[in-house]
Enzyme design. Structure first.
Site, short mmCIF file in Angstrom:
data_model
loop_
_atom_site.label_atom_id
_atom_site.label_comp_id
_atom_site.label_asym_id
_atom_site.label_seq_id
_atom_site.Cartn_x
_atom_site.Cartn_y
_atom_site.Cartn_z
N ARG A 65 -10.47 7.85 8.05
CA ARG A 65 -10.35 6.60 8.83
C ARG A 65 -11.50 6.32 9.79
O ARG A 65 -11.48 5.29 10.46
CB ARG A 65 -9.04 6.56 9.62
CG ARG A 65 -7.78 6.80 8.80
CD ARG A 65 -7.65 5.83 7.66
NE ARG A 65 -6.33 5.89 7.03
CZ ARG A 65 -6.07 5.35 5.85
NH1 ARG A 65 -7.01 4.74 5.17
NH2 ARG A 65 -4.86 5.42 5.33
N HIS A 180 -10.00 4.69 -8.96
CA HIS A 180 -8.64 4.31 -8.52
C HIS A 180 -8.13 3.40 -9.62
O HIS A 180 -8.56 2.26 -9.74
CB HIS A 180 -8.75 3.58 -7.17
CG HIS A 180 -7.47 2.96 -6.69
ND1 HIS A 180 -6.78 3.43 -5.60
CD2 HIS A 180 -6.75 1.90 -7.15
CE1 HIS A 180 -5.70 2.69 -5.41
NE2 HIS A 180 -5.66 1.75 -6.33
N ASP A 306 -4.63 12.81 -1.18
CA ASP A 306 -4.75 11.38 -0.84
C ASP A 306 -4.20 11.16 0.57
O ASP A 306 -3.51 10.16 0.84
CB ASP A 306 -4.02 10.50 -1.87
CG ASP A 306 -4.38 9.02 -1.72
OD1 ASP A 306 -5.31 8.70 -0.94
OD2 ASP A 306 -3.73 8.19 -2.37
ZN LIG Z 1 -6.94 7.48 -1.67
#
Ligand SMILES: [Zn+2]
Length: 429
Positions: A65, A180, A306
């Protein structure tokens, strides 16, 4: 000279063929000797009797983040959570603000990790600028700055020609492309798996096909370009079959699964607890069984968390409005032990492989082994400790876990990086 002696543990390092009671002597951050009944009077001793000693665990998929979302997590808090979870290295995804799409941001993340990080941090650069899917990022410069792969994780590169370009381009640097896999047009505004539970809850569905389609496409593109593709967070039965089939044909594809996807099914969303809202969504019983089969037969190479921390107020909203993701670093190993190793789905050696040498090889990291002369990144595990998850004890700022209150078996007890003990008895030092 700083010395550390880890005594009487069961040392397991699949890549080095080690599995037995051994001592490890570390001098100045490097493994000096692995053998029986080693002695050194000057060394700090870690008594690992009754415990398992493995190469430092590697999580190849986390979100820290920083920069941009420091209220959710920072490099400091995220790497502390990693150390608490037994991880010595993590690879962080580029969906920060700004996005990690150029060399100067890669450098700033690496510099920050050097000063504030508790564990080794390896940044992943984005495939496309700002994750917009329109223009390739500065992959060559980012490679020089130290990225270990590229990914638009959180977003799919929906343009097949762009994905082909990326796969072609990375070959010069031997970087993997981490996809992804979600057809974002098909998943639309969906929030949970399409099936029985989307019908009974009335929540918007995401079909398994949204994942299968992109997995199939990207495998085909990896085949076309003869390039290295890694599929992140596989969750569907069909995706496992596609990877298995591609591997049999010699396509350079690898895959990972998360602990929450092999532990929970979409039945968990009946609580409407937003901590069950993840992307890809929790899937059906049949999918979870297929994930376990894929782990057991080697189709799935790696276990990655994740780790996706969010602030309490962000998750404390109606299901539809909550962000996707859970804080995963501090529950990963206990879930692997409890859900996979203890029931005999995979062996302890296989679990260690998927948490050490396999992710190291996918990302070309010089880690994941225990051998004389190598960096002393080591994790000590207690397979028998009963542990009740309490999110308030997390080092991560993200307390968003569906496993709060779960009773699990097995826990990391010490995390050692370059010969430094950074976590001992569940305290990050
Ligand atoms: Zn991820």
């Amino acid at each position: 000279m700083k010395k550390l002696l880890i005594k009487n543990g069961k040392v397991i390092s699949p890549a080095d063929g080690l599995n037995g009671e051994l001592d490890i002597l570390v001098i100045d951050g490097k493994i000096e000797e692995i053998g029986s009944e080693l002695e050194d009077k000057e060394a700090e001793i870690i008594d690992a009797a009754g415990k398992v000693v493995t190469p430092g665990l590697i999580d190849m998929h986390v979100h820290l983040r920083e920069p941009g979302f420091e209220h959710k997590e920072t490099i400091e808090t995220g790497t502390k959570a990693a150390a608490a979870g037994g991880f010595t290295s993590v690879a962080c995804m580029p969906n920060t603000d700004p996005v990690i799409d150029n060399a100067s941001i890669v450098e700033s993340v690496i510099n920050k990790a050097e000063f504030e990080g508790k564990v080794n941090l390896f940044p992943i650069g984005s495939i496309t600028k700002k994750l917009e899917g329109e223009e390739l990022s500065e992959i060559g410069y980012m490679n020089e700055a130290g990225i270990v792969g590229i990914s638009d994780d959180g977003e799919t590169v929906m343009n097949s020609e762009m994905m082909r370009l990326a796969l072609d381009y990375v070959k010069a640097f031997d970087l993997p492309v981490l996809t992804h896999a979600e057809d974002q047009v098909l998943s639309g505004d969906g929030v949970i798996n399409e099936g029985y539970y989307s019908t009974v809850t009335g929540l918007d569905p995401i079909p398994a096909a949204a994942e299968d389609i992109i997995v199939a496409r990207d495998i085909r593109l990896a085949e076309l370009t003869d390039s290295r593709l890694h599929i992140t967070h596989v969750t569907t039965k069909r995706a496992v079959e596609l990877v298995r089939d591609a591997k049999e044909r010699g396509v350079k594809v690898t895959a990972e699964v998360t602990p929450h996807h092999f532990t929970l099914t979409d039945e968990a969303v009946l609580t409407f607890d937003t901590n069950t809202k993840v992307n890809p969504p929790l899937r059906s019983e049949e999918d979870v069984t297929a994930l376990k089969e894929g782990l057991a037969d080697g189709t799935i190479d790696a276990i990655a968390t994740d780790h996706a921390p969010h602030a309490f107020e962000e998750k404390n909203v109606e299901y539809n409005y909550a962000p996707f993701g859970i804080s995963g670093l501090e529950t990963a190993l206990p879930l692997v032990i409890t859900e996979l190793v203890k029931p005999g789905i995979i062996s302890l050696e296989e679990a260690i492989e998927k948490l050490t040498i396999n992710p190291a090889q996918i990302l070309n990291l010089d880690r994941g082994r225990l051998k004389e002369g190598s960096k002393a990144d080591i994790t000590v595990l207690d397979l028998d400790e009963e542990y009740e998850v309490d999110v308030d004890e997390f080092y991560s700022k993200g307390k968003n876990s569906p496993f709060d209150g779960f009773k699990l078996l097995g826990r990391p007890k010490a995390t050692i990086i370059n010969g430094e003990v950074v976590m001992k008895d569940n305290q990050v030092l």
